[in-house]
Design an enzyme around this catalytic site. Structure first.
Site, short mmCIF file in Angstrom:
data_model
loop_
_atom_site.label_atom_id
_atom_site.label_comp_id
_atom_site.label_asym_id
_atom_site.label_seq_id
_atom_site.Cartn_x
_atom_site.Cartn_y
_atom_site.Cartn_z
N ASP A 76 34.39 -37.49 -23.65
CA ASP A 76 34.38 -36.19 -22.96
C ASP A 76 34.57 -36.38 -21.45
OD1 ASP A 76 31.99 -37.25 -22.20
OD2 ASP A 76 30.74 -35.59 -22.90
N ASP A 104 27.57 -41.79 -20.48
CA ASP A 104 26.40 -41.35 -21.25
C ASP A 104 25.54 -42.55 -21.64
OD1 ASP A 104 27.86 -42.45 -23.53
OD2 ASP A 104 29.12 -40.67 -23.27
N ASP A 123 14.68 -42.33 -13.22
CA ASP A 123 14.50 -41.52 -12.01
C ASP A 123 13.44 -40.46 -12.24
OD1 ASP A 123 15.49 -40.52 -9.36
OD2 ASP A 123 17.27 -41.64 -9.96
N ASP A 149 12.42 -39.97 -6.59
CA ASP A 149 13.36 -39.25 -5.74
C ASP A 149 12.66 -38.58 -4.54
OD1 ASP A 149 16.19 -38.25 -5.62
OD2 ASP A 149 15.18 -36.31 -5.68
N GLU A 200 11.94 -43.49 -3.07
CA GLU A 200 12.93 -43.19 -2.05
C GLU A 200 12.14 -42.52 -0.93
OE1 GLU A 200 17.11 -40.73 -1.40
OE2 GLU A 200 15.52 -39.90 -2.63
N HIS A 233 24.11 -44.23 -4.70
CA HIS A 233 24.96 -43.08 -5.04
C HIS A 233 25.00 -42.02 -3.94
CE1 HIS A 233 20.90 -41.89 -5.83
NE2 HIS A 233 21.27 -40.64 -6.03
N ASP A 234 24.31 -42.25 -2.84
CA ASP A 234 24.27 -41.25 -1.76
C ASP A 234 25.01 -41.68 -0.50
OD1 ASP A 234 22.68 -39.43 -3.19
OD2 ASP A 234 20.83 -40.46 -2.60
C1 GLC Z 1 17.87 -37.93 -3.45
C2 GLC Z 1 18.93 -38.38 -4.40
C3 GLC Z 1 20.14 -37.53 -4.20
C4 GLC Z 1 19.75 -36.11 -4.54
C5 GLC Z 1 18.57 -35.65 -3.68
C6 GLC Z 1 17.99 -34.37 -4.18
O1 GLC Z 1 18.21 -38.15 -2.13
O2 GLC Z 1 19.21 -39.75 -4.24
O3 GLC Z 1 21.22 -37.94 -4.98
O4 GLC Z 1 20.85 -35.27 -4.35
O5 GLC Z 1 17.55 -36.59 -3.67
O6 GLC Z 1 17.33 -34.59 -5.39
CA CA Z 2 30.37 -38.89 -22.72
#
Ligand code: GLC
Ligand code: CA
Length: 536
Positions: A29, A33, A102, A204, A263, A325-326
């Protein structure tokens, strides 16, 4: 003497962050996953990492791609279901791999049943689980801002005649952590995943849970980055958070060897350091994001690491990371013409040989790059809101480049974000079969960590070196093997640099082959040369 606490698995582990939407699509898709991750479990072992951190895969309307959760105890159908998670966890544990997930509990999705109830009436029992202010006029109650919408963080709620607070997108209403029932509900969700066997949590925006009780406006700060136009002293980083960290720590520790990493705000390593607790009673680890913001400079990296070591409370354990990822990937940040791969070897060695738990981001082992995406391809709300500033996070979230087939082997159909255009040349399959590749450099370093305990638990001493060379010694005394000494030299410069070196045997290097003896004295490192020698 080896401290028994050094044997904690998360101190010895190398972590690998999987952004599940982009890792591997198992059902065609276009979105990665949980089964896709399970299909690739042997990959992690081949590479040599020990633990995964998987970004959110919980039920979510995906307004912030999973960082907006509408059910804390279920998997989103896009990623699979709970049985898939259990199967992934079991298969990972069979291979000796840990899985950290997470925990996104500063806010929920606005589609969470809790928020739907809360917003329905001021007298609803869940109303106080979120943050409200009476709406008397059009002016919001204070100057706090929504980071991903670049506007006021207060949004009107007609049913109750109030504003609710959301400092990311409007779809992420923030919890009232002063409410004991809310706290219990979150602790309950936490235990749910620990009961299932999750090895821990990445928490987070963990220093944002508490807001100023009086909702005071943040003071102005001069900065070109819109989010930094104010000092976030009232909507983030409140001291009440430490009590909650203790609660989480007690919960995690009651399960034995689970791990919490927070974080805890990137721009202030001192704050992150304090989140460990003064008596080892806070988070097991707090992310050290300082390398994400350092320019290419041996001196700056060394200063950053030195400062982090000094800031940490005595029983805290360090960690390092270069990408997530940020933020734009470090391969992209530090690219310099033809030297991007050489620089990536330097940073990989730094990350994996300093004292502290390393966190890798998927794709960094092949040097995944960031490419600019046309407006029509943007998915990240931040990128959409700030177009054409190009501060969105899509470029670092593109699909993993597995091989040179259609869509880089990520999915047989068009992926949710475009695959980088360099995938035919740059992918896991090609690099695995090339002994000189970046992938093989990472794999060799990861093997080295396994064979040289000094690299993991040994002490660290900085060595004198020219400004563009970073050099340090790792030492460990083992009862059976005596003292093990190991030295790492990294030339950050594109020019040769002369250093003074001790005698030893090469363990790994970009120029000298493993096993070669080096004699004490002056040695000239080539441009971007990496040299690791053993003295035992
Ligand atoms: C953290 C995450 C980020 C997310 C934000 C709000 O900074 O790493 O990807 O958008 O929190 O949850
Ligand atoms: Ca998939």
């Amino acid at each position: 003497m080896i401290d028994r606490r050094d044997s904690y698995w998360w101190k010895q582990a190398v972590f690998y962050q999987v952004y599940p939407r982009s890792f591997k699509d198992s059902n065609a898709d276009g979105i990665g996953d949980l089964r896709g991750i399970q299909d690739k479990l042997d990959y992690f072992r081949e590479l040599g990492v020990d633990a995964l951190w998987i970004s959110p895969f919980f039920k979510s309307p995906m307004k912030d791609f999973g960082y907006d959760i509408s059910d804390y105890k279920d998997v989103d159908p896009i990623f699979g279901n709970l049985a898939d998670f259990l199967s992934l966890l079991e298969a990972a544990h069979e291979r000796g791999l840990r899985i950290v997930i997470d925990l996104v509990v500063n806010h929920s999705s606005d589609e969470h049943p809790w928020f739907k109830a809360a917003r329905s009436s001021r007298t609803d029992p869940k109303h106080d689980w979120y943050l409200w202010k009476p709406k008397t006029g059009r002016r919001p109650p204070n100057n706090w801002i929504s980071l991903f919408e670049q506007r006021s963080a207060w949004y009107p709620n007609e049913a109750t005649g109030e504003w609710y607070l959301a400092t990311f997108t409007r779809n992420q209403p923030e919890f009232n952590w002063r409410n004991p029932e809310l706290r219990e509900a979150i602790y309950d969700a936490t235990r749910f995943w620990l009961d299932l066997g999750a090895d821990g949590f990445r928490m987070d925006v963990a220093t944002a849970y508490f807001k100023d009780a009086e909702f005071r406006s943040n003071p102005f700060s001069f900065n070109l980055v819109p989010n930094l136009l104010q000092h976030h002293i009232y909507d983030r980083n409140r001291p009440e958070i430490f009590g909650v960290f203790k609660d989480f720590r007690a919960i995690a520790d009651s399960y034995g060897d689970r791990m919490l990493i927070g974080e805890t705000h990137g721009l202030d390593p001192g704050l992150a350091a304090s989140c460990h607790g003064s008596d080892d009673d806070g988070l097991h680890m707090a992310f050290n994001f300082d390398f994400l913001y350092r320019r290419w400079s041996a001196r700056l990296f060394r200063e950053s690491a030195e400062r982090w070591y000094k800031l940490l409370p005595s029983r805290a354990w360090p960690n390092f990371t270069l990408s997530n990822h940020d933020q734009p990937r470090h391969y992209y940040r530090y690219r310099s013409g033809r030297h991007a791969d050489e620089r990536a070897r330097v940073t990989a060695t730094m990350l994996l040989c300093l004292r502290g738990t390393p966190f890798l981001y998927y794709g960094e082992e092949i040097g995944m790059n960031c490419e600019q995406l046309p407006r029509a391809y943007l998915r990240d709300p931040l990128g959409v809101a700030t177009w054409p500033l190009r501060i969105g996070r899509d470029p670092e979230r593109t699909p993993m480049q597995w091989d040179d087939t259609l869509n880089a082997g990520f999915s047989p159909v068009q992926p949710w974000l475009p695959v980088n255009t360099d995938y035919r040349r740059k992918n896991v399959a090609t690099q695995k079969s090339d002994p000189a590749s970046l992938w093989n450099w990472y794999a060799a370093l990861l093997r080295l960590r396994k064979s040289q305990p000094a690299l993991v638990t040994g002490t660290l001493t900085w060595l004198d070196a020219p400004p563009e060379v970073m050099a340090w010694r790792r030492s460990e005394r083992r009862q059976s093997e005596g003292k093990q000494n190991l030295e790492v030299y990294l030339n950050f410069s594109g020019k040769p640099e002369a250093i003074n070196i001790s005698a030893g045997i090469v363990l790994q290097g970009t120029r000298l082959p493993p096993g070669q003896a080096v004699s004490a004295g002056r040695c000239v490192l080539g441009p971007y040369e990496v040299l690791i020698i053993s003295q035992s």
